[in-house]
Design an enzyme around this catalytic site. Structure first.
Site, PDB file in Angstrom:
ATOM      1  N   ASP A  76     -21.084  12.696  55.137  1.00 13.36           N
ATOM      2  CA  ASP A  76     -21.994  11.538  55.075  1.00 13.36           C
ATOM      3  C   ASP A  76     -23.082  11.681  56.141  1.00 13.36           C
ATOM      4  OD1 ASP A  76     -20.435  10.307  53.053  1.00 13.36           O
ATOM      5  OD2 ASP A  76     -20.718   8.320  53.922  1.00 13.36           O
ATOM      6  N   ASP A 105     -14.992  14.464  55.144  1.00 12.31           N
ATOM      7  CA  ASP A 105     -15.473  13.200  54.562  1.00 12.31           C
ATOM      8  C   ASP A 105     -16.519  12.587  55.494  1.00 12.31           C
ATOM      9  OD1 ASP A 105     -15.578  10.907  52.875  1.00 12.31           O
ATOM     10  OD2 ASP A 105     -14.294   9.853  54.302  1.00 12.31           O
TER      11      ASP A 105
HETATM   12  C1  IPM Z   1     -15.766  10.799  49.151  1.00 12.66           C
HETATM   13  C2  IPM Z   1     -15.189   9.406  49.217  1.00 12.66           C
HETATM   14  C3  IPM Z   1     -13.698   9.450  48.934  1.00 12.66           C
HETATM   15  C4  IPM Z   1     -13.037  10.329  49.989  1.00 12.66           C
HETATM   16  C5  IPM Z   1     -12.982   8.078  48.890  1.00 12.66           C
HETATM   17  C6  IPM Z   1     -13.661   7.101  47.978  1.00 12.66           C
HETATM   18  C7  IPM Z   1     -11.540   8.228  48.491  1.00 12.66           C
HETATM   19  O1  IPM Z   1     -15.473   8.798  50.432  1.00 12.66           O
HETATM   20  O2  IPM Z   1     -15.618  11.457  48.109  1.00 12.66           O
HETATM   21  O3  IPM Z   1     -16.392  11.225  50.127  1.00 12.66           O
HETATM   22  O4  IPM Z   1     -12.808   9.878  51.117  1.00 12.66           O
HETATM   23  O5  IPM Z   1     -12.756  11.480  49.685  1.00 12.66           O
HETATM   24 MN    MN Z   2     -16.870   9.939  51.661  1.00 15.16          MN
END
Ligand code: IPM
Ligand code: MN
Ligand code: NAD
Length: 358
Positions: free
Chosen positions: A251, A247
């Site tokens: 990003d 996660d």
């Molecule tokens: C993602 C999002 C989700 C995650 C959240 C909104 C639950 O951040 O898809 O990356 O952490 O998986």
């Molecule tokens: Mn995420």
């Protein structure tokens, strides 16, 4: 071919980018003579508003019936202080679990046209083409015990990071199989200098690697991986990691390409007898309350997720390529949203991509 697709637009810019994803889906289905059977359902904040729960039983039923599900994003500021079990995001975690999509594939690719939109120096972007394979249905997100208990100074929050050998093995094989079709290199990311889950992770990955003698394996600790991603991103091919590391690092990876709005994802699990993947397709970004309702969200993550759907669930490579090629053409033509320093609207980008597909 019949394409049974469920759309769950969700909250905030989720609805805006999904509208453009669906525009492209309809356009491609028509052009290539496929019968599109599209249903729409509720998940997330909008589902709480309309049904009282983030993951209605009806949505679960629709998802199990569909060949593929395309999603927007989930989360509304009004639920920011609600406990995790009552939040829009709970719907997302629920549907991932229902469909058993244990591998989330997040491709990070540098486009020539976006080299100046990236926060990194231009020369670092040459050759950046990696895929993050994020374990999606285990680890800290689902582990028990969890919760907040006790009082005063003894009040305690608990989450549990736990993985079984089987959970690690299946996502590892997925990563190696992908690497075989790419640059044949897997980098497994863990925190095995501190965490037992990571020690088991590394052990299982090492045990499985000999099944793929043509693929090179190396390991990175997650803190170093975060640094290497911005120091020398072109070194990576397939990055394999557990749920929360994936996660966070995805990003970070997304913005290397210019914007988080660029990144599509495919969440896959079981393979049907036909070889098609049961799939959940979603951009990596969230509901972006800061820009919601303005019509300026970048829809390329959502549209790229439609391309991934054609590829993985329907095995329609020509259709997937048509979408990807059209996305690149609109980038080259400078038809981009504000996050990429352009001045086109979400809808203008979607329409331009349909036009480029022809
Ligand atoms: C993602 C999002 C989700 C995650 C959240 C909104 C639950 O951040 O898809 O990356 O952490 O998986
Ligand atoms: Mn995420
Ligand atoms: P976010 O991804 O929504 O936004 C982070 C930043 O990126 C914001 O400045 C936003 O404007 C920008 N951004 C995101 N997507 C963009 C796009 N397509 N085009 C242009 N700019 C874009 O993350 P956040 O602000 O931390 O979270 C907001 C809400 O979304 C929270 O409720 C969170 O839980 C939820 N969320 C949901 C998902 C999902 O449904 N898959 C993913 C991440 C966050």
């Amino acid at each position: 071919m019949q394409l049974k697709v469920l759309a769950l637009p969700g909250d905030g810019i989720g609805t805006e980018v999904t509208a453009e994803g669906l525009r492209v889906l309809r356009h491609v289905a028509k052009k290539f003579n496929h019968e599109l059977v599209l249903t729409e359902g509720l998940l997330g904040g909008i589902a709480i508003h309309k049904t009282g729960t983030p993951y209605p039983a009806e949505t679960e039923r629709l998802a199990l019936e569909a060949d593929a599900t395309i999603m927007g994003a989930f989360g509304l500021p009004e639920f920011d202080n609600a406990p995790p079990a009552m939040r829009p995001e709970k719907g997302l975690l629920g549907i991932r679990k229902t469909l058993g999509v244990f591998a989330n594939l997040r491709p990070v690719k540098a486009y020539d046209a976006l080299i100046d939109a990236s926060p990194l120096k231009n020369h670092l972007l040459t050759g950046v083409d990696m895929i993050i394979v994020r374990e999606l249905t285990g680890g800290l997100y689902y582990g028990t015990p969890r919760g907040i208990s006790g009082e005063g100074d003894e009040e305690r929050g608990t989450n549990t990071m736990t993985y079984t050998r089987a959970e690690i093995a299946r996502v590892t094989r997925m990563a190696f199989n992908l690497a075989r079709k790419r640059k044949k290199k897997v980098t497994s990311v863990d925190k095995s200098n501190v965490l037992e889950t990571s020690q088991l992770w590394r052990k299982v990955v090492v045990e499985i690697a000999p099944e793929f003698p043509d693929v090179q394996l190396d390991h990175l600790l997650v803190d170093n991986a975060a640094m290497q991603l911005v120091l020398k991103p072109a070194q990576f091919d397939v990055l394999l990691m557990e749920n929360m590391f994936g996660d966070i690092l995805s990003d970070e990876g997304s913005v290397i390409t210019g914007s988080i709005g660029m990144l599509p994802s495919a969440s896959v699990g079981a393979q049907r007898p036909s070889g098609a993947w049961v799939g959940l397709y979603e951009p990596v970004h969230g509901s972006a309350p800061d820009i919601a309702g303005k019509g300026i969200a970048n829809p390329l993550g959502a549209i790229g997720s439609i391309a991934a759907m054609f590829e993985y669930t329907f095995g329609l490579i020509e259709e997937a390529t048509a979408v990807n090629t059209a996305m690149e053409a609109t980038l080259n033509a400078g038809i981009t949203t504000k996050d990429l320093k352009g001045n086109s609207s979400t809808e203008q980008v979607g329409r331009a991509i349909c036009e480029a597909i022809g």
